[in-house]
Motif scaffolding. Structure first.
Motif, short mmCIF file in Angstrom:
data_model
loop_
_atom_site.label_atom_id
_atom_site.label_comp_id
_atom_site.label_asym_id
_atom_site.label_seq_id
_atom_site.Cartn_x
_atom_site.Cartn_y
_atom_site.Cartn_z
N PHE A 94 0.85 -1.18 0.00
CA PHE A 94 0.00 0.00 0.00
C PHE A 94 0.89 1.23 0.00
CE2 PHE A 94 0.81 -0.90 4.43
CZ PHE A 94 0.93 0.35 5.04
N GLN A 95 0.28 2.39 -0.30
CA GLN A 95 1.04 3.64 -0.39
C GLN A 95 0.54 4.66 0.62
OE1 GLN A 95 0.60 5.11 -4.37
NE2 GLN A 95 1.80 3.47 -5.28
N VAL A 96 1.49 5.34 1.24
CA VAL A 96 1.21 6.45 2.15
C VAL A 96 1.95 7.66 1.62
CG1 VAL A 96 1.62 7.33 4.49
CG2 VAL A 96 0.95 4.95 4.16
N GLU A 97 1.32 8.84 1.71
CA GLU A 97 1.98 10.07 1.30
C GLU A 97 2.32 10.88 2.54
OE1 GLU A 97 1.04 13.80 -1.68
OE2 GLU A 97 0.22 11.83 -2.14
N ASP A 98 3.48 11.52 2.53
CA ASP A 98 3.85 12.37 3.68
C ASP A 98 3.52 13.83 3.35
OD1 ASP A 98 6.03 13.61 2.36
OD2 ASP A 98 7.52 12.81 3.72
N PRO A 99 3.71 14.76 4.29
CA PRO A 99 3.33 16.16 4.05
C PRO A 99 4.10 16.85 2.92
CG PRO A 99 3.68 15.77 6.40
CD PRO A 99 4.14 14.55 5.67
N ASN A 100 5.17 16.23 2.44
CA ASN A 100 5.99 16.82 1.39
C ASN A 100 5.78 16.17 0.03
OD1 ASN A 100 7.66 18.52 3.32
ND2 ASN A 100 7.88 16.47 4.14
N GLY A 101 4.77 15.32 -0.07
CA GLY A 101 4.48 14.65 -1.33
C GLY A 101 5.31 13.41 -1.59
N HIS A 102 6.14 13.00 -0.62
CA HIS A 102 6.89 11.76 -0.78
C HIS A 102 5.94 10.58 -0.63
CE1 HIS A 102 10.47 14.17 -0.67
NE2 HIS A 102 10.23 14.56 0.58
N VAL A 103 6.14 9.55 -1.42
CA VAL A 103 5.28 8.37 -1.38
C VAL A 103 6.07 7.21 -0.80
CG1 VAL A 103 3.91 6.75 -2.75
CG2 VAL A 103 3.95 9.19 -3.37
N LEU A 104 5.54 6.65 0.28
CA LEU A 104 6.16 5.50 0.93
C LEU A 104 5.33 4.27 0.59
CD1 LEU A 104 6.70 7.15 4.43
CD2 LEU A 104 8.22 7.19 2.45
N ARG A 105 5.95 3.33 -0.09
CA ARG A 105 5.29 2.09 -0.49
C ARG A 105 5.69 1.01 0.51
NH1 ARG A 105 6.72 1.20 -6.67
NH2 ARG A 105 5.66 -0.74 -6.19
N PHE A 106 4.76 0.60 1.35
CA PHE A 106 5.01 -0.43 2.36
C PHE A 106 4.52 -1.76 1.81
CE2 PHE A 106 4.75 3.50 4.77
CZ PHE A 106 5.81 3.38 5.66
N GLY A 107 5.42 -2.75 1.72
CA GLY A 107 5.04 -4.02 1.12
C GLY A 107 5.55 -5.22 1.87
N SER A 108 4.76 -6.28 1.82
CA SER A 108 5.16 -7.56 2.39
C SER A 108 5.17 -8.61 1.28
CB SER A 108 4.24 -7.95 3.56
OG SER A 108 2.88 -7.92 3.19
N GLU A 109 5.38 -9.85 1.66
CA GLU A 109 5.50 -10.93 0.68
C GLU A 109 4.27 -11.01 -0.22
OE1 GLU A 109 8.13 -12.99 0.08
OE2 GLU A 109 9.19 -11.71 1.50
N PRO A 110 4.45 -11.48 -1.47
CA PRO A 110 3.32 -11.62 -2.39
C PRO A 110 2.26 -12.55 -1.82
CG PRO A 110 5.40 -11.99 -3.53
CD PRO A 110 5.71 -11.92 -2.07
N ARG A 111 1.03 -12.30 -2.16
CA ARG A 111 -0.09 -13.14 -1.77
C ARG A 111 -0.42 -14.10 -2.91
NH1 ARG A 111 -3.63 -10.37 2.33
NH2 ARG A 111 -2.02 -9.75 3.82
#
Length: 121
Positions: A94-111
């Protein structure tokens, strides 16, 4: 031999960015100077610099043990969710955006199952 790789993200407002990473994303301050800080979660640092060193909108992929658990934590704390968890060939993320427009993609093992999800660009 590479010992580590630590991204440096640019912040428009260092204090507001610090509060977001601490209060919403669960990081802690590792060290801080007037123009830069290091935040850390689970032993992994991220540098945030006030007004220089980089540009808005950097994307990072962050591997996690359980994307669903982290997603639920972030939703409960009011994180800016850019995209909910989806299944891809390389992982479940999934993706989270921070206050500066940076996108953090948090991922775990494939389903198991289809891997035809798409994120918005």
């Amino acid at each position: 031999m590479i010992e580590n790789i630590t991204p440096i993200l640019r912040a428009d407002d260092l204090e507001a960015t610090k509060r977001y990473y601490l209060d919403v994303l669960g990081f802690a301050v590792n060290w801080e100077v007037p123009y830069m800080l290091s935040v850390v979660r689970d032993g992994h640092p991220l540098l945030i610099c006030d007004g220089h060193q980089g540009q808005r909108g950097t994307w990072l992929w962050i591997g996690v043990e359980d994307a669903d658990a982290l997603y639920a934590e972030f939703v409960a704390k009011g994180a800016l969710i850019r995209d909910p968890p989806k299944s891809f060939e390389w992982g479940y993320e999934f993706q989270v955006e921070d206050p500066n427009g940076h996108v953090l993609r948090f991922g775990s093992e494939p389903r198991p199952g289809p891997h035809d999800a798409q994120f918005r660009g």
